[in-house]
Write an enzyme that holds these catalytic residues in place. Structure first.
Site, PDB file in Angstrom:
ATOM      1  CG  ASP A 123      18.452 -71.632   5.482  1.00  0.00           C
ATOM      2  OD1 ASP A 123      19.045 -71.184   6.489  1.00  0.00           O
ATOM      3  OD2 ASP A 123      17.582 -70.990   4.850  1.00  0.00           O
ATOM      4  CB  CYS A 152      22.397 -60.971  20.176  1.00  0.00           C
ATOM      5  SG  CYS A 152      22.577 -62.375  19.071  1.00  0.00           S
TER       6      CYS A 152
HETATM    7  P1  NAD Z   1      20.073 -65.550  10.869  1.00  0.00           P
HETATM    8  O1  NAD Z   1      18.956 -64.642  10.532  1.00  0.00           O
HETATM    9  O2  NAD Z   1      21.456 -65.220  10.435  1.00  0.00           O
HETATM   10  O3  NAD Z   1      19.755 -67.015  10.325  1.00  0.00           O
HETATM   11  C1  NAD Z   1      18.515 -67.617  10.384  1.00  0.00           C
HETATM   12  C2  NAD Z   1      18.437 -68.653   9.257  1.00  0.00           C
HETATM   13  O4  NAD Z   1      17.258 -69.432   9.424  1.00  0.00           O
HETATM   14  C3  NAD Z   1      18.365 -68.055   7.862  1.00  0.00           C
HETATM   15  O5  NAD Z   1      19.353 -68.652   7.036  1.00  0.00           O
HETATM   16  C4  NAD Z   1      16.958 -68.420   7.378  1.00  0.00           C
HETATM   17  O6  NAD Z   1      16.892 -68.625   5.970  1.00  0.00           O
HETATM   18  C5  NAD Z   1      16.716 -69.698   8.139  1.00  0.00           C
HETATM   19  N1  NAD Z   1      15.310 -70.064   8.278  1.00  0.00           N
HETATM   20  C6  NAD Z   1      14.265 -69.290   8.651  1.00  0.00           C
HETATM   21  N2  NAD Z   1      13.130 -69.998   8.679  1.00  0.00           N
HETATM   22  C7  NAD Z   1      13.441 -71.272   8.298  1.00  0.00           C
HETATM   23  C8  NAD Z   1      12.713 -72.459   8.126  1.00  0.00           C
HETATM   24  N3  NAD Z   1      11.407 -72.505   8.342  1.00  0.00           N
HETATM   25  N4  NAD Z   1      13.358 -73.572   7.733  1.00  0.00           N
HETATM   26  C9  NAD Z   1      14.700 -73.545   7.508  1.00  0.00           C
HETATM   27  N5  NAD Z   1      15.456 -72.444   7.649  1.00  0.00           N
HETATM   28  C10 NAD Z   1      14.841 -71.301   8.047  1.00  0.00           C
HETATM   29  O7  NAD Z   1      20.038 -65.702  12.457  1.00  0.00           O
HETATM   30  P2  NAD Z   1      21.282 -65.907  13.458  1.00  0.00           P
HETATM   31  O8  NAD Z   1      22.015 -64.632  13.657  1.00  0.00           O
HETATM   32  O9  NAD Z   1      22.032 -67.126  13.071  1.00  0.00           O
HETATM   33  O10 NAD Z   1      20.493 -66.178  14.825  1.00  0.00           O
HETATM   34  C11 NAD Z   1      19.756 -67.366  15.005  1.00  0.00           C
HETATM   35  C12 NAD Z   1      19.328 -67.439  16.457  1.00  0.00           C
HETATM   36  O11 NAD Z   1      20.469 -67.550  17.311  1.00  0.00           O
HETATM   37  C13 NAD Z   1      18.569 -66.217  16.960  1.00  0.00           C
HETATM   38  O12 NAD Z   1      17.625 -66.608  17.901  1.00  0.00           O
HETATM   39  C14 NAD Z   1      19.649 -65.396  17.647  1.00  0.00           C
HETATM   40  O13 NAD Z   1      19.129 -64.533  18.639  1.00  0.00           O
HETATM   41  C15 NAD Z   1      20.493 -66.488  18.259  1.00  0.00           C
HETATM   42  N6  NAD Z   1      21.890 -66.129  18.475  1.00  0.00           N
HETATM   43  C16 NAD Z   1      22.542 -65.383  17.563  1.00  0.00           C
HETATM   44  C17 NAD Z   1      23.890 -65.060  17.766  1.00  0.00           C
HETATM   45  C18 NAD Z   1      24.634 -64.214  16.764  1.00  0.00           C
HETATM   46  O14 NAD Z   1      25.722 -63.738  17.104  1.00  0.00           O
HETATM   47  N7  NAD Z   1      24.123 -64.018  15.554  1.00  0.00           N
HETATM   48  C19 NAD Z   1      24.556 -65.551  18.900  1.00  0.00           C
HETATM   49  C20 NAD Z   1      23.859 -66.339  19.796  1.00  0.00           C
HETATM   50  C21 NAD Z   1      22.524 -66.628  19.586  1.00  0.00           C
END
Ligand code: NAD
Length: 441
Positions: A31, A261
């Protein structure tokens, strides 16, 4: 054992990294947020999710897991790179894919041998092609790589169980090599594995979320009709749900869907369909019904109290659902804003989401306070509104609650309480989709 790098240590990335480590893979969690990485390396999860602490400590103790902000090193050490960064809402409902693009460019600059790059983030169909093109244009032209799609279907609150025991695994691949690597990675999973082309896998995720959101909005539409005709939504959805073609899940009427989501994915799917010249009225209506839910809760408060201004409202439930501290697009947070805008004095409480809510709502000032317990929140309140289905809210001593409140009004946004029992205690009770007068008779 595979060597994996998971980019993005948010809700999906961290769970993915921990579960793959538990299954015996060598996992690097990457991250760019160094604060997050420091906490994770010390064994402290950065958000609440049941079972996460144990899994994190276990992965670190067994040296199956490490955390870094060094993408170059992470890629060098890995065969498969999972992209799990955020895809938040952008303009006009389109998802903002800049985090995915940034990762694709960084990967391009660090490729040294064949890598399988896997999208786990939720993205519109066609994104993998964009990732591929970006990597090639940004310098990855000379190195062999594949881009696959492996959408994630976990739900916050039961994320670990959902990841480890999914209903299905979808693998979108367009080469034999990618298919073999991903099938091997998931070999111990006991569920159907659907292997598709990449765009189909991307689309399955958006279509799944849009369909589930449609079920919720449909239940809310039927709830509104129930209130007008004197029917009971809880029984109506049971009646629907026994039909195996329909199923009972995701048919609960209430405050509407929230979280990171459904709201963004319905909008993104609608935007994608619209951009392709396809009539997206169905998806827009699903979204509109959901957006209206907060107004319908306010109307219920006004039905009881007449005027919201200067009324003390106890609001229980700030997380968008129970068993998480996630407040993104949370109906509870939206209701707090609306009530404070109307001049109410709001005291709120949530078992896990207080810190997130405090930082999100700090600009609201004097109209809002955060109570240490539900009983402190309801003290001298004119109405109690239940917004998240935390089990502890069902177990409250409602006789004590009634004594503490100024006027005994309960608006149950999740139909969690037994209406008849609550009314016996002398409350004015209003749930969703069940007309008060009709229920009494
Ligand atoms: P989140 O915002 O909790 O986490 C994203 C992470 O990515 C953060 O820790 C951020 O610091 C990191 N990040 C951003 N840019 C970066 C980079 N260039 N290099 C390294 N790290 C970087 O997001 P999330 O809730 O985990 O969701 C992630 C994806 O999964 C989304 O597309 C979401 O729609 C999908 N998704 C989420 C869920 C859910 O329940 N949260 C379920 C299924 C799918």
């Amino acid at each position: 054992m595979a060597r994996l790098c998971v980019v993005g240590m948010g809700y999906v990335g961290l769970v993915t990294a921990l579960c793959f480590a538990k299954l015996g893979n060598d996992v690097i969690g990457m991250d760019k947020d160094t604060e997050k990485l420091k906490l994770l390396s010390e064994g402290s999860p950065t958000f609440y999710e049941p079972g996460l602490d144990e899994l994190l400590r276990d992965g670190l103790d067994k040296s199956m897991l490490s955390f870094t902000n060094d993408l170059n090193w992470s890629i060098d050490q890995s065969d498969i790179i999972f992209i799990c960064v955020g895809t938040p809402p952008g303009e006009n409902g389109q998802p903002d894919l800049s985090q995915v693009e940034e990762v694709a460019r960084s990967i391009a600059g660090n490729l040294n041998s064949y890598k399988l790059i896997v999208e786990k983030s939720t993205v519109p169909a066609g994104t993998a092609e964009r990732v591929k093109q970006t990597i090639k244009l940004s310098g990855g032209e000379d190195v062999l790589f594949d881009v696959a799609s492996n959408p994630e279907f976990l739900r916050e609150g039961s994320a670990i169980a959902d990841f480890l025991c999914p209903d299905r695994i979808v693998l979108g691949v367009d080469t034999r090599r990618a298919r073999i690597m991903l099938k091997e990675l998931y070999r111990d999973f006991d569920c159907p594995v659907l292997i598709t082309d990449v765009a189909t896998a991307e689309l399955i995720k958006h279509a799944s979320n849009a369909f589930l959101a449609t079920k919720i909005s449909f239940a809310n539409l039927v709830a509104d009709i129930c209130e007008k005709v004197g029917a009971n939504i809880n029984l109506v959805v049971d009646g629907l749900g026994f039909d195996r073609r329909i199923g009972r899940e995701f048919l609960n009427a209430g405050t509407g869907y929230g979280g990171s989501c459904f709201p963004k994915d319905v909008k993104a799917f609608a935007a994608m369909a619209g951009a392709l010249g396809i009539n997206n009225t169905l998806l827009k209506e699903v979204d509109r019904i959901n957006e209206d839910r907060i107004c319908s809760i306010v109307k219920k408060i006004e039905d009881a109290l007449w005027i919201c201004k200067n009324k003390r409202i106890a609001l229980l439930g700030l997380a968008f659902k129970c068993n998480t501290d996630d407040i993104r697009e949370s109906p509870g947070i939206k209701l707090v804003r609306e009530l404070v805008r109307k001049g109410s004095i709001v005291a709120c409480y949530d078992p896990k989401a207080m810190d997130n809510a405090k930082s999100e709502l700090k600009s609201l000032g004097d109209g809002l306070s955060f109570a240490e317990t539900p009983y402190i929140a309801v003290n001298e309140a004119d109405a109690l509104v239940l917004m998240t289905e935390w089990p502890e809210f069902v177990q409250l001593d409602y006789s004590r609650v009634k004594k503490l409140m100024r006027t005994p009004v309960i608006i149950d946004g999740r139909n969690m309480l037994q209406a008849i029992e609550i009314e016996k205690l002398g409350f004015w009770y209003s749930g969703i989709g069940c007309h008060r007068e009709n229920r009494k008779s």
